[in-house]
Design a protein around this motif. Structure first.
Motif, PDB file in Angstrom:
ATOM      1  N   HIS A 201       0.807  -1.218   0.000  1.00 46.75           N
ATOM      2  CA  HIS A 201       0.000   0.000   0.000  1.00 46.75           C
ATOM      3  C   HIS A 201       0.840   1.268   0.000  1.00 46.75           C
ATOM      4  O   HIS A 201       0.295   2.367  -0.102  1.00 46.75           O
ATOM      5  CB  HIS A 201      -0.931   0.020   1.219  1.00 46.75           C
ATOM      6  N   ARG A 352     -10.007   8.509  -1.371  1.00 45.59           N
ATOM      7  CA  ARG A 352     -10.149   7.812  -2.642  1.00 45.59           C
ATOM      8  C   ARG A 352      -8.836   7.193  -3.115  1.00 45.59           C
ATOM      9  O   ARG A 352      -8.835   6.197  -3.840  1.00 45.59           O
ATOM     10  CB  ARG A 352     -10.692   8.765  -3.708  1.00 45.59           C
ATOM     11  N   GLU A 353      -7.736   7.801  -2.791  1.00 50.00           N
ATOM     12  CA  GLU A 353      -6.433   7.255  -3.165  1.00 50.00           C
ATOM     13  C   GLU A 353      -5.432   7.575  -2.069  1.00 50.00           C
ATOM     14  O   GLU A 353      -5.624   8.498  -1.275  1.00 50.00           O
ATOM     15  CB  GLU A 353      -5.962   7.819  -4.504  1.00 50.00           C
ATOM     16  N   HIS A 354      -4.362   6.765  -2.044  1.00 52.04           N
ATOM     17  CA  HIS A 354      -3.318   6.923  -1.024  1.00 52.04           C
ATOM     18  C   HIS A 354      -3.928   6.992   0.375  1.00 52.04           C
ATOM     19  O   HIS A 354      -3.635   7.883   1.171  1.00 52.04           O
ATOM     20  CB  HIS A 354      -2.486   8.187  -1.286  1.00 52.04           C
ATOM     21  N   TRP A 355      -4.804   6.046   0.666  1.00 53.57           N
ATOM     22  CA  TRP A 355      -5.531   6.128   1.932  1.00 53.57           C
ATOM     23  C   TRP A 355      -4.614   5.976   3.133  1.00 53.57           C
ATOM     24  O   TRP A 355      -4.856   6.592   4.179  1.00 53.57           O
ATOM     25  CB  TRP A 355      -6.648   5.087   1.976  1.00 53.57           C
ATOM     26  N   THR A 386       2.248  12.163  -2.886  1.00 56.36           N
ATOM     27  CA  THR A 386       0.802  12.051  -2.723  1.00 56.36           C
ATOM     28  C   THR A 386       0.204  13.421  -2.407  1.00 56.36           C
ATOM     29  O   THR A 386       0.916  14.405  -2.186  1.00 56.36           O
ATOM     30  CB  THR A 386       0.451  11.065  -1.603  1.00 56.36           C
ATOM     31  N   ARG A 451     -12.577   2.349  -3.878  1.00 58.57           N
ATOM     32  CA  ARG A 451     -11.539   3.372  -3.922  1.00 58.57           C
ATOM     33  C   ARG A 451     -10.346   2.910  -4.764  1.00 58.57           C
ATOM     34  O   ARG A 451     -10.112   1.731  -4.986  1.00 58.57           O
ATOM     35  CB  ARG A 451     -11.037   3.691  -2.490  1.00 58.57           C
ATOM     36  N   LYS A 452      -9.542   3.864  -5.208  1.00 56.41           N
ATOM     37  CA  LYS A 452      -8.326   3.580  -5.945  1.00 56.41           C
ATOM     38  C   LYS A 452      -7.221   3.205  -4.970  1.00 56.41           C
ATOM     39  O   LYS A 452      -7.050   3.850  -3.950  1.00 56.41           O
ATOM     40  CB  LYS A 452      -7.892   4.802  -6.751  1.00 56.41           C
ATOM     41  N   GLU A 453      -6.439   2.200  -5.296  1.00 55.25           N
ATOM     42  CA  GLU A 453      -5.301   1.862  -4.460  1.00 55.25           C
ATOM     43  C   GLU A 453      -4.154   2.811  -4.748  1.00 55.25           C
ATOM     44  O   GLU A 453      -4.055   3.394  -5.822  1.00 55.25           O
ATOM     45  CB  GLU A 453      -4.842   0.412  -4.752  1.00 55.25           C
ATOM     46  N   SER A 454      -3.271   2.951  -3.738  1.00 58.46           N
ATOM     47  CA  SER A 454      -2.085   3.776  -3.946  1.00 58.46           C
ATOM     48  C   SER A 454      -1.269   3.179  -5.076  1.00 58.46           C
ATOM     49  O   SER A 454      -1.131   1.978  -5.189  1.00 58.46           O
ATOM     50  CB  SER A 454      -1.255   3.846  -2.657  1.00 58.46           C
TER      51      SER A 454
END
Length: 455
Positions: A201, A352-355, A386, A451-454
């Motif tokens: 991640h 949504r990204e880089h959670w 990010t 959601r989008k993954e990192s």
């Protein structure tokens, strides 16, 4: 305005000596960080090291430092917090609503949700367990919102408020909880980052980016903390910015005079912050605003915060902590688990990204103030690839004045004293549910699988 009391030369000399010894403790903290790599590895600041050393030399341990001096340190910490908060909104330009909603919305949600959760859970634990079985003071529930996201500074600044409410032990317990939260936030945060890295991640994570060989910067990395546009023939740059802070604090005292007519116990520091905003709005249309340097204001606040932390930690009442150790330890464990749960459950659903990057900075701020959050984010994303840095920075004007050491934090003990822990706890739980509903309505809340993954 407070009552003005004449201070004679002997009292001023005592104050000078007390502050000078705090300076020595800070210097020792710097030296120990240079000599002991483990202190740098776990990001233990020099102010905390010096404060713990001062505590060990105090009347509850080695009894080298007299009790009168530690009492002076405790009182000093409660005043310095006003200097920390007064410039917070001074020279601070607010971002546009659309820009903040898009980039900072999830961060704002995380901040308010975690603060309301930290209020609700200890309040209900205090009402159902600690008050009936351990005869714990009802205000005990308030120290965790004060000390974890608020940190040592807010915990020390609340001393007068707790005293006005008839609870002398609040500040010492808050400082003890703040110390535990700081250490826990760093250690748990690094563990969670390592787990996230193994799961793929965190593509930018190195695991060692935040550990430096020395605290002494090379010439190429040296920083300039202040910029002046005022001729010294008129006034020194630091004197000008100190004067702005002084004006904000005076306005804060005036506001406190009127607030006390309606509700007693509100501390000075959030009102000084409002005073800073009033100064900002007053000089914004004038040429004087061009002279305001935010980095200089931040440096002054940083000086006050370092002396505040060393003074506050060194003046902790150890007997008070030991007397309440059962409730303190139990609640800290529950709040620690709660903070981890929010990271893993809430984080993937709002970013949504880089959670992980976006969540870890909020986790650090929730457990050990903003600086810990930024340290963890620097470990997760050392090249700043990010959007976590920008989103977290944009959220500050919408959260810092209110939660994690702001107005809501300052009002919390008063609300508990007036309405009790049960209703406050249930009300904050309802606020958490309302926040989730609002996040769903605004499209912030989503299923983790969407959601989008990192990358």
């Amino acid at each position: 305005m407070p009552d003005i009391t004449e201070i004679d030369g002997a009292m001023l000399n005592s104050l000078l000596v007390s502050i000078s010894i705090l300076g020595l403790l800070l210097l020792v903290g710097v030296v120990l960080r240079l000599l002991i790599p483990g202190l740098r590895k776990f990001f233990i600041p020099a102010a905390l090291i010096g404060g713990l050393l001062g505590l060990s030399l105090g009347p509850h341990a080695l009894d080298v430092v007299p009790g009168d001096m530690t009492s002076t340190w405790g009182a000093l910490a409660g005043l310095l917090i006003a200097i920390v908060f007064a410039p917070m909104l001074l020279g601070q330009e607010l971002p546009g609503v659309k820009q903040a909603a898009k980039e900072a919305g999830p961060h704002i949600f995380y901040s308010y949700f975690s603060s309301f959760a930290i209020i609700a859970v200890p309040a209900l634990m205090t009402f159902f367990i600690f008050q009936p079985f351990f005869n714990t003071n009802a205000l005990f529930s308030t120290i965790f919102e004060v000390s974890w996201p608020g940190g040592h500074g807010t915990a020390a600044g609340m001393e007068e408020a707790y005293q006005d409410l008839g609870w002398q032990d609040g500040s010492s317990l808050g400082l003890g909880a703040a110390t535990f939260g700081l250490v826990f936030g760093i250690i748990a945060g690094m563990i969670m980052l390592n787990i996230a890295a193994r799961r793929g991640h965190l593509v930018n994570y190195t695991g060692t980016a935040v550990l430096t060989d020395s605290d002494i910067l090379k010439d190429s990395a040296a920083t300039q903390e202040s910029r002046s546009r005022l001729r010294k023939a008129s006034l020194d740059n630091l004197a000008f910015h100190f004067s702005l802070i002084g004006a904000a604090i005076i306005i804060g005292y005036v506001l406190k005079h009127f607030v006390d007519m309606v509700i007693t116990g509100v501390p000075l520091f959030p009102l000084a912050m409002i005073g800073g905003l009033i100064v900002h709005l007053a000089i914004r249309p004038t040429p004087m605003y061009k002279l305001v340097d935010k980095s200089t204001l931040n440096s002054i606040a940083g000086i006050a915060l370092d002396f505040l932390v060393v003074a506050a930690v060194a003046s902790i009442s150890i007997p008070v902590v030991l007397e309440n150790w059962v409730a303190l330890l139990a609640t800290m464990i529950v709040v620690a688990l709660l903070s981890i749960g929010i990271f893993y459950i809430i984080g993937p659903r709002i970013f949504r990204e880089h959670w992980v990057e976006n969540s870890i900075v909020n986790f650090g701020a929730m457990t050990g103030v903003v600086s810990v959050g930024l340290l963890l984010l620097r470990a997760a994303d050392p090249q700043m690839k990010t959007n976590a840095y920008r989103g977290f920075a944009l959220r500050a004007p919408f959260t810092s004045p209110f939660v994690g050491g702001g107005i809501i934090t300052a009002l919390f003990p008063i609300l508990v004293a007036q309405h009790g822990n049960l209703w406050i706890g249930l009300g904050c739980l309802a606020a958490c549910l309302l926040l989730i509903g609002l996040a769903m309505l605004l499209g912030i809340w989503q299923k983790p699988s969407v959601r989008k993954e990192s990358a």
